[in-house]
Design a protein around this motif. Structure first.
Motif, PDB file in Angstrom:
ATOM      1  N   TYR A 161       2.462   0.145  10.634  1.00 51.41           N
ATOM      2  CA  TYR A 161       0.838  -0.029  10.255  1.00 51.41           C
ATOM      3  C   TYR A 161       1.389  -1.639   9.803  1.00 51.41           C
ATOM      4  O   TYR A 161       0.398  -2.542  10.488  1.00 51.41           O
ATOM      5  CB  TYR A 161       0.824  -0.070   9.143  1.00 51.41           C
TER       6      TYR A 161
ATOM      7  N   LYS B 292      -3.352   6.884  11.792  1.00 48.31           N
ATOM      8  CA  LYS B 292      -4.229   8.173  11.765  1.00 48.31           C
ATOM      9  C   LYS B 292      -3.065   8.997  12.076  1.00 48.31           C
ATOM     10  O   LYS B 292      -2.019   8.830  12.925  1.00 48.31           O
ATOM     11  CB  LYS B 292      -4.656   8.400  13.138  1.00 48.31           C
TER      12      LYS B 292
ATOM     13  N   ARG C 286      -4.572   2.449   6.743  1.00 45.63           N
ATOM     14  CA  ARG C 286      -5.704   2.939   8.240  1.00 45.63           C
ATOM     15  C   ARG C 286      -4.247   3.249   9.546  1.00 45.63           C
ATOM     16  O   ARG C 286      -4.137   2.724  10.089  1.00 45.63           O
ATOM     17  CB  ARG C 286      -6.495   2.451   8.718  1.00 45.63           C
TER      18      ARG C 286
ATOM     19  N   SER D 265       0.080  -1.382  -0.180  1.00 44.20           N
ATOM     20  CA  SER D 265      -0.176  -0.035   0.029  1.00 44.20           C
ATOM     21  C   SER D 265       0.806   1.525   0.147  1.00 44.20           C
ATOM     22  O   SER D 265       0.182   2.200  -0.873  1.00 44.20           O
ATOM     23  CB  SER D 265      -0.556   0.025   1.688  1.00 44.20           C
TER      24      SER D 265
ATOM     25  N   THR E 221       0.924  11.673   5.582  1.00 41.90           N
ATOM     26  CA  THR E 221      -0.319  11.356   5.060  1.00 41.90           C
ATOM     27  C   THR E 221      -0.333  10.844   3.762  1.00 41.90           C
ATOM     28  O   THR E 221      -1.427  10.487   3.157  1.00 41.90           O
ATOM     29  CB  THR E 221      -1.438  13.253   5.036  1.00 41.90           C
TER      30      THR E 221
ATOM     31  N   LYS F  17      -1.583   7.269   2.623  1.00 41.47           N
ATOM     32  CA  LYS F  17      -2.822   7.617   2.731  1.00 41.47           C
ATOM     33  C   LYS F  17      -3.889   6.163   2.588  1.00 41.47           C
ATOM     34  O   LYS F  17      -5.316   5.692   2.206  1.00 41.47           O
ATOM     35  CB  LYS F  17      -3.294   8.220   1.121  1.00 41.47           C
ATOM     36  N   HIS F  18      -2.929   4.786   1.868  1.00 41.85           N
ATOM     37  CA  HIS F  18      -3.989   3.572   1.648  1.00 41.85           C
ATOM     38  C   HIS F  18      -3.424   2.848   3.126  1.00 41.85           C
ATOM     39  O   HIS F  18      -3.880   1.608   2.984  1.00 41.85           O
ATOM     40  CB  HIS F  18      -3.224   3.144   0.444  1.00 41.85           C
TER      41      HIS F  18
ATOM     42  N   LYS G  27       0.498  -3.059  13.872  1.00 36.65           N
ATOM     43  CA  LYS G  27      -1.042  -2.213  14.702  1.00 36.65           C
ATOM     44  C   LYS G  27      -1.222  -2.907  15.960  1.00 36.65           C
ATOM     45  O   LYS G  27      -1.490  -3.967  15.960  1.00 36.65           O
ATOM     46  CB  LYS G  27      -1.622  -2.718  13.674  1.00 36.65           C
TER      47      LYS G  27
END
Ligand code: AMP
Length: 428
Positions: free
Chosen positions: A71, A111, A109, A18, A102, A106-107, A74
């Motif tokens: 990621y 924050k 999740r 991603s 960002t 962007k792909h 997570k």
């Protein structure tokens, strides 16, 4: 394009698919040297000491592996907690670094949030209330929010100190030490600085544990890519000279550096009276005024941006054709940072410096740092042989004279007397 490494690919770096997709969409085909050197070690969780300035691709060098690691591992974030913190010296840089996270994430999740001073804190409190994976922050506002209990760092996994040398120059050392005390002992640390004077090395060794060292484009070599020239001019003729230089339409996107905020305003005013639209960014302007000026410059509405060193730090505007040093900086590294605004991403660029009698001391020092002499240009209306022939002062004396000139105080008389003694040729 920025200097990248041919025959190398982001694929071989094994970043999450991603992230690779986001990179393709951003138009990055190959990693830059700092990216291919830093990313493999960072993916393994090694601490990193990076000697690099903006323009090398350093933001992606740390953002990509941080996003990947966050990621892959997570976890559910607790309210108000932060997993990765990036500290930057200025609001502009904080905004840019946040935009990079960002974009590259962007792909995923993930924050992210950004906090900085000079604007209301409520949107920032809301943005961090549920906890964030990545927080980009300037030190003062971060400490404010921590002090009020809105942000907690005791579960932090990754700590990045960006532009450490500038942080110290701007007096953030105590804030940084306060923040360090709030972090858990076991964490992943990244430290970036364009220059590595002893106090920076000391700070780095107090933060990092067994770091990998990555060094790209040492300060002196960046300057070689840029066409550099100097115009010798009496101080009082600098503004008309600027007007003359700006009449050349080859100067498409120009940053003009002045030593002081007051000087920046006066240049804007002068150019305005001569029908040359210019805007200033400096610390006395509100955050929104600075953003607006930057946006107008970025999209070509304003051709000339007048800036002080601190305000210009980290500004990422592509295609700046010319940097003009209206005043030469007395810190030689600032010269390299300034001219590094042009010739970005492999494009050509020029830097023109105006040099008056006192500033010859600074010019000499700059030439020593970059390891070559800067080409003088004489074919302009304000060339001053008197400046060329004037006595070379020591840097300390030159700095004292200039400071006295900018801030006349009660003892101005005696300083002025000194000035006359050392600069007999210069009419005031
Ligand atoms: P930085 O040094 O992080 O300020 O990056 C300088 C500029 O290079 C930014 O405009 C980035 O978007 C761009 N950039 C970073 N990495 C790459 C890459 N691998 N390929 C092309 N452009 C890049």
């Amino acid at each position: 394009m920025i200097t990248t490494i041919e025959n190398s690919s982001f694929k071989s770096l094994n970043l999450h698919p991603s992230i690779q997709k986001a990179l393709e969409e951003t138009g990055y085909n190959q990693p830059t040297p700092i990216q291919s050197e830093a990313i493999p070690s960072l993916l393994k969780g090694r601490d990193l000491l990076g000697c690099a300035q903006t323009g090398t691709g350093k933001t992606a060098a740390f953002a990509l592996p941080i996003l990947h690691n966050l990621y892959i591992n997570k976890i559910k974030i607790q309210p108000r907690h932060v997993r990765a913190l990036i500290l930057t010296p200025t609001r502009e840089l904080a905004i840019q670094v946040h935009e990079s996270f960002t974009q590259y994430g962007k792909h995923l999740r993930i924050k992210t949030a950004v906090v900085f001073g000079g604007v209301g804190q409520n949107p920032q409190i809301r943005a961090t209330a549920q906890g964030v994976d990545v927080l980009v922050a300037t030190p003062g506002r971060l400490l404010d929010l921590i002090g009020q209990g809105f942000i907690r760092l005791n579960q932090l996994e990754v700590f990045v100190l960006d532009e450490a040398d500038r942080m110290l120059d701007m007096g953030f050392v105590h804030d940084i030490k306060k923040i360090l005390k709030l972090l858990p002992a076991k964490r992943h640390n990244l430290f970036f600085s364009a220059t590595m004077p002893p106090e920076i090395e000391k700070l780095a060794s107090s933060i990092l544990s067994n770091p990998v060292k990555v060094e790209v484009t040492p300060v002196s070599s960046t300057a070689e890519l840029i066409e550099q020239s100097v115009m010798f001019v009496e101080k009082e003729n600098k503004r008309p000279l600027l007007k003359e230089v700006l009449l050349n339409k080859d100067l498409k996107k120009v940053i003009v550096f002045t030593r002081t905020k007051h000087g920046a305003n006066k240049v804007v005013e002068f150019l305005g009276k001569n029908n040359i639209t210019a805007e200033a960014i400096h610390g006395n302007k509100s955050q929104s005024a600075r953003q607006r000026a930057l946006e107008n410059f970025r999209n070509g509405l304003t051709r000339v941006l007048i800036a002080t060193d601190i305000a210009a730090r980290g500004i990422d505007v592509d295609e700046i054709s010319h940097v003009i040093n209206f005043d030469l900086p007395n810190v030689s590294e600032d010269y390299v940072h300034r001219i590094g605004r042009t010739a970005r991403a492999g494009r050509s660029g020029s830097a023109i410096s105006f040099c008056d009698a006192e500033e010859k001391a600074f010019l000499k020092d700059i030439e020593k740092l970059i390891g070559k002499s800067i080409t003088p240009i004489e074919n302009h209306s304000f060339h001053s042989k008197a400046v060329v022939d004037s006595r070379l002062l020591t840097k300390g004396k030159a700095k004292a004279i200039i400071e006295a000139r900018e801030k006349p105080t009660n003892n101005f008389r005696s300083r002025n007397f000194n000035k006359k003694k050392t600069q007999p040729k210069k009419a005031e």
